[in-house]
Design an enzyme around this catalytic site. Structure first.
Site, PDB file in Angstrom:
ATOM      1  N   TYR A  55       0.833  -1.196   0.000  1.00 35.56           N
ATOM      2  CA  TYR A  55       0.000   0.000   0.000  1.00 35.56           C
ATOM      3  C   TYR A  55       0.872   1.253   0.000  1.00 35.56           C
ATOM      4  CZ  TYR A  55      -3.242   3.546   1.806  1.00 35.56           C
ATOM      5  OH  TYR A  55      -3.982   4.679   2.002  1.00 35.56           O
ATOM      6  N   LYS A 101     -12.807  11.436 -10.971  1.00 36.86           N
ATOM      7  CA  LYS A 101     -11.936  12.608 -11.087  1.00 36.86           C
ATOM      8  C   LYS A 101     -12.757  13.892 -11.049  1.00 36.86           C
ATOM      9  CE  LYS A 101      -8.659   9.822 -13.613  1.00 36.86           C
ATOM     10  NZ  LYS A 101      -8.390   9.219 -14.923  1.00 36.86           N
ATOM     11  N   ARG A 137      -8.311   3.535 -24.308  1.00 34.63           N
ATOM     12  CA  ARG A 137      -9.345   4.333 -24.997  1.00 34.63           C
ATOM     13  C   ARG A 137      -9.014   5.814 -24.879  1.00 34.63           C
ATOM     14  NH1 ARG A 137     -11.003   6.380 -20.232  1.00 34.63           N
ATOM     15  NH2 ARG A 137     -11.267   4.898 -18.531  1.00 34.63           N
TER      16      ARG A 137
END
Ligand code: MV4
Length: 446
Positions: free
Chosen positions: A202, A237, A291
């Protein structure tokens, strides 16, 4: 070059793709659900076909309906846009089997990167630095304990079919491990139909930095710099910027070169984004997006390159007309995602827009399909506009952003404009001192 492209998407991104096609002299077909009959992208397209009722599963994800629309209109290519079918390797394959071009990478590359364990193995083999952890899916608790002890706690358990943060579980110490694995596995099974999970060390406070790459069908790959996407809420976001305030010129260039070189080795074609976590001066690959991305405009602003135009040219087989040395990065760019949401509770706020006034002027770009009188349907993503600012440096960009947000009027619904205005009053944001945890645990918590 294609004569007619079917755009299998909606909203601002469908309009963005339509605009590139129009400038290239390519005819467009809009497909839409019954909820989107009055949408701007549908009005502007050369032709439109209704492909089903409002739920995405019955319309924007309805592969037979989309292929039928392509057949009846005689389209020669399908642009999947962002989300929906854009990273579905089966769809990309089916499109090809119907004699049409899928505007995107090769299906096998989409498939590899969609499986996060495969993606990480591939990245490692290509020479990209990865976060220490398991090489394969976790097979037993003992297996996981051994790996966790080796890399050190805390560790994250991640779903292989996941991405975007779903099915992630943190284990601070050994006694948390069994529970974290079980939770991650059942969440992954429920959400993706696969219980494969892997383990990683982590990273406590990294930044999310992604690199845009472009590859053609002739073995040329270049990078177009990075985007700092650390400002997120629940893996959505909120604002993206380039260049990242955390990188110096040398580090930026090295990361870009590494990304481009690895994708050239991979034989990657089309647009792609390599996502990294960046902590203490080191980059770690986490995922790859195969993409076009929502935040592509900020890269366009600093490079002057129309990414959608490039993507279409590449899918038509045209060789890249650019080499890395041609790419010049000019100034700074920030994108604010304007969502139809309450800026405090983040509850969706669909409905009919009364007044609409978009800001303008030098260095101000709006990608949006909104208009006065448009009714935002409640069925889809709440992103309704992207405010994209360009300035000669970060400071000019921030001042311009502030005045543009003040000019923006979207009447009768709640939007996240006030959230962005508040962000511009935060000294941490103004100083570029933030990481992936700052927005949720500091800014929104206070
Ligand atoms: C991590 C991490 C810390 N350490 N991996 C979240 C979604 C997925 N793309 C990867 N994610 C993370 N992976 C390790 N080893 C923290 C996150 C993460 C995150 C990453 C990018 C942007 C925002 C984030 C918010 C929470 C957690």
């Amino acid at each position: 070059m294609f004569e007619k492209i079917l755009i299998a998407n909606r909203g601002d991104i469908a309009l963005r793709i339509h605009r590139a096609c129009r400038e290239m002299g390519i005819k467009t077909v809009a497909v839409h659900s019954t909820a989107d009959s009055g949408a701007m992208n549908v009005r502007l397209a050369d032709e439109s076909v209704c492909i089903g009722p409002p739920p995405s599963n019955d319309s924007y994800l309805n592969i037979p309906a989309i292929l039928s629309a392509a057949a009846v209109t005689g389209a020669d290519a399908i642009h999947p846009g962002v989300g929906f079918l854009s990273e579905n390797p089966d769809f990309a394959e089916i499109v090809q089997e119907h004699g049409l071009t899928f505007i995107g990478p090769k299906p096998e590359h989409i498939r590899t990167m969609g499986d996060k364990i495969e993606a990480k193995k591939t990245a490692l083999a290509l020479g990209l630095p990865c976060i220490p952890g398991s090489e394969n899916a976790i097979e037993s608790l003992d297996d996981a304990i051994d790996i966790a002890k080796e890399i050190g706690f805390p560790v994250l358990i991640k779903a292989s079919a996941g991405g975007g943060g779903r099915g992630m579980q943190l284990a601070l110490e050994q006694k948390d491990l069994a529970k974290a694995i079980n939770l991650a596995q059942s969440e992954a099974q429920a959400a993706f139909g696969s219980s494969d999970v892997y383990i990683e060390k982590y990273l406590a406070n990294p930044r999310h930095i992604e690199i845009q790459i472009v590859g053609d069908q002739h073995g040329n790959v270049i990078h177009l710099g990075e985007r700092d996407c650390s400002l997120q809420r629940r893996h959505q976001k909120i604002l993206e910027e380039t260049p990242s305030p955390a990188l110096n010129g040398k580090t930026r260039l090295l990361a870009g070169q590494l990304a481009a070189e690895s994708m050239q080795k991979f034989g990657y074609e089309s647009l792609g984004t390599i996502e990294f976590l960046y902590e203490n001066g080191k980059f770690f690959f986490i995922e790859m997006n195969t993409r076009l991305q929502v935040e592509h405009p900020i890269t366009e602003m600093v490079t002057g390159i129309d990414l959608v135009r490039k993507q279409i040219q590449i899918s038509a087989g045209m060789p890249m007309d650019l080499v890395q040395e041609d790419i010049v990065f000019t100034g700074h760019s920030i994108e604010c995602r304007i969502n139809a949401e309450d800026p405090v509770s983040f509850r969706p706020s669909p409905g009919k827009i009364s007044d609409y006034h978009a800001p303008g002027g030098l260095g101000v770009r709006i990608d949006s399909a909104l208009y006065a009188g448009y009714e935002i349907p409640p069925y889809y993503d709440s992103l309704v506009a992207k405010l994209i600012i360009h300035g000669k440096n970060r400071n000019e960009c921030l001042l311009r952003l502030s005045r543009a947000l003040d000019e923006f009027v979207i009447g009768n619904i709640e939007t996240t404009i006030p959230l962005h205005q508040k962000l511009l009053m935060s000294s941490e944001f103004l100083d570029g001192e933030y990481n992936i945890n700052w927005l949720e645990s500091k800014f929104l918590a206070s």
